[in-house]
Design a protein around this motif. Structure first.
Motif, short mmCIF file in Angstrom:
data_model
loop_
_atom_site.label_atom_id
_atom_site.label_comp_id
_atom_site.label_asym_id
_atom_site.label_seq_id
_atom_site.Cartn_x
_atom_site.Cartn_y
_atom_site.Cartn_z
N MET A 1 10.29 11.76 -7.44
CA MET A 1 9.62 11.15 -6.31
C MET A 1 9.57 9.64 -6.52
N LYS A 2 10.02 8.93 -5.50
CA LYS A 2 10.02 7.47 -5.56
C LYS A 2 8.63 6.95 -5.19
N THR A 3 8.10 6.02 -6.01
CA THR A 3 6.78 5.45 -5.75
C THR A 3 6.89 3.96 -5.47
N ASN A 4 5.87 3.45 -4.79
CA ASN A 4 5.82 2.02 -4.51
C ASN A 4 5.12 1.30 -5.66
N SER A 5 4.88 0.01 -5.49
CA SER A 5 4.33 -0.80 -6.59
C SER A 5 2.88 -0.44 -6.95
N ILE A 6 2.17 0.30 -6.09
CA ILE A 6 0.80 0.72 -6.44
C ILE A 6 0.77 2.20 -6.85
N GLY A 7 1.94 2.80 -7.05
CA GLY A 7 2.02 4.14 -7.60
C GLY A 7 1.90 5.29 -6.63
N LEU A 8 1.98 4.99 -5.34
CA LEU A 8 1.93 6.06 -4.33
C LEU A 8 3.34 6.40 -3.87
N ALA A 9 3.53 7.64 -3.49
CA ALA A 9 4.84 8.08 -3.00
C ALA A 9 5.23 7.25 -1.78
N VAL A 10 6.45 6.73 -1.79
CA VAL A 10 6.93 5.86 -0.72
C VAL A 10 6.87 6.58 0.63
N GLN A 11 7.39 7.78 0.69
CA GLN A 11 7.45 8.50 1.96
C GLN A 11 6.06 8.75 2.54
N GLU A 12 5.12 9.14 1.68
CA GLU A 12 3.75 9.38 2.14
C GLU A 12 3.07 8.07 2.55
N SER A 13 3.41 6.99 1.87
CA SER A 13 2.85 5.68 2.21
C SER A 13 3.34 5.22 3.58
N VAL A 14 4.59 5.51 3.90
CA VAL A 14 5.14 5.15 5.22
C VAL A 14 4.36 5.87 6.32
N VAL A 15 4.05 7.14 6.10
CA VAL A 15 3.26 7.90 7.08
C VAL A 15 1.86 7.30 7.20
N MET A 16 1.26 6.94 6.05
CA MET A 16 -0.08 6.35 6.06
C MET A 16 -0.07 5.01 6.81
N VAL A 17 0.96 4.22 6.61
CA VAL A 17 1.09 2.94 7.33
C VAL A 17 1.11 3.20 8.84
N GLY A 18 1.83 4.22 9.28
CA GLY A 18 1.86 4.56 10.70
C GLY A 18 0.47 4.89 11.23
N SER A 19 -0.28 5.69 10.48
CA SER A 19 -1.64 6.05 10.89
C SER A 19 -2.56 4.83 10.91
N LEU A 20 -2.42 3.98 9.90
CA LEU A 20 -3.24 2.77 9.85
C LEU A 20 -2.89 1.80 10.98
N ASN A 21 -1.63 1.76 11.37
CA ASN A 21 -1.25 0.91 12.50
C ASN A 21 -1.84 1.42 13.81
N VAL A 22 -1.95 2.73 13.95
CA VAL A 22 -2.62 3.29 15.13
C VAL A 22 -4.09 2.90 15.11
N LEU A 23 -4.72 3.00 13.94
CA LEU A 23 -6.12 2.60 13.82
C LEU A 23 -6.28 1.11 14.11
N LEU A 24 -5.38 0.31 13.58
CA LEU A 24 -5.39 -1.14 13.83
C LEU A 24 -5.31 -1.43 15.33
N SER A 25 -4.43 -0.75 16.01
CA SER A 25 -4.27 -0.93 17.46
C SER A 25 -5.56 -0.60 18.20
N ASN A 26 -6.19 0.50 17.83
CA ASN A 26 -7.44 0.90 18.48
C ASN A 26 -8.56 -0.08 18.17
N PHE A 27 -8.60 -0.58 16.94
CA PHE A 27 -9.61 -1.58 16.61
C PHE A 27 -9.41 -2.86 17.40
N GLN A 28 -8.16 -3.23 17.65
CA GLN A 28 -7.90 -4.45 18.43
C GLN A 28 -8.41 -4.29 19.87
#
Length: 157
Positions: A1-28
Motif C-alpha cells: 500500500m502506497k502512503t503519503n508523507s503523513i503515513g496515510l494510504a494515498v487512495q484513501e486520502s484522495v477520497v478524504m480530500v473529496g469529502s473535505l472539499n464538499v464540507l469546505l464548499s458547504n462551509f463557504q
C-alpha cells in the motif's frame, strides 16, 4: 500500500480530500449566508443578532481555513471558486433574509446539514486512522451541536 508523507494510504486520502472539499464548499455557503444575515438583519433584536452573526461568521472563517489546510496536509487541493462551492453544496442559500426567526432557522438548518457531512467524515476518517481529520470533525461537531441547541432555545420563546 502506497502512503503519503503523513503515513496515510494515498487512495484513501484522495477520497478524504473529496469529502473535505464538499464540507469546505458547504462551509463557504454557510459563511456567505451568515455575512448576509449580519448585514441585513432588522428589527428589535438587531443589536444582539448582528453581533451573534458576526461571531458565527468569524468562527466559520476559521473553520474554512482549517478544512483547506487539512486538505493540503492530505496532499490535496482545496476548492476555491464559487462555481465549485455551489456545485458541491447542499446548504440552502439565504437571500435577502432580514427577519430574526427566519435568520436563526436558516442557521439551524445549515448547521444540521454540516453535522451530517461531518459525522460521515468522522466515520470515514476513523476507519482509515486519519486522526487529524477525525479530531477536527469531533471538535466541529461538539461546537455545532451546542450552537444548534442555543439557537433552538432562542426560537422557542
Amino acid at each position: 500500500m502506497k502512503t503519503n508523507s503523513i503515513g496515510l494510504a494515498v487512495q484513501e486520502s484522495v477520497v478524504m480530500v473529496g469529502s473535505l472539499n464538499v464540507l469546505l464548499s458547504n462551509f463557504q455557503i454557510y459563511y456567505q449566508n451568515l455575512r448576509g444575515l449580519h448585514w441585513n438583519i432588522k428589527g428589535k433584536r438587531f443589536f444582539d443578532l448582528h453581533v451573534k452573526f458576526e461571531e458565527l461568521y468569524n468562527d466559520s472563517q476559521l473553520k474554512i481555513d482549517s478544512i483547506a489546510e487539512r486538505i493540503l496536509t492530505l496532499e490535496g487541493t482545496p476548492l476555491h471558486t464559487f462555481e465549485d462551492y455551489m456545485k458541491n453544496s447542499v446548504i440552502a442559500v439565504g437571500k435577502n433574509i432580514s427577519n430574526d426567526e427566519k435568520s436563526v432557522q436558516l442557521i439551524v438548518a445549515s448547521l444540521t446539514e454540516l453535522l451530517k457531512l461531518e459525522r460521515k467524515i468522522l466515520e470515514d476518517s476513523s476507519s482509515i486512522n486519519d486522526e487529524g481529520t477525525n479530531s477536527m470533525m469531533s471538535d466541529f461537531i461538539a461546537e455545532q451541536e451546542k450552537t444548534i441547541w442555543m439557537m433552538k432555545a432562542w426560537l422557542s420563546e
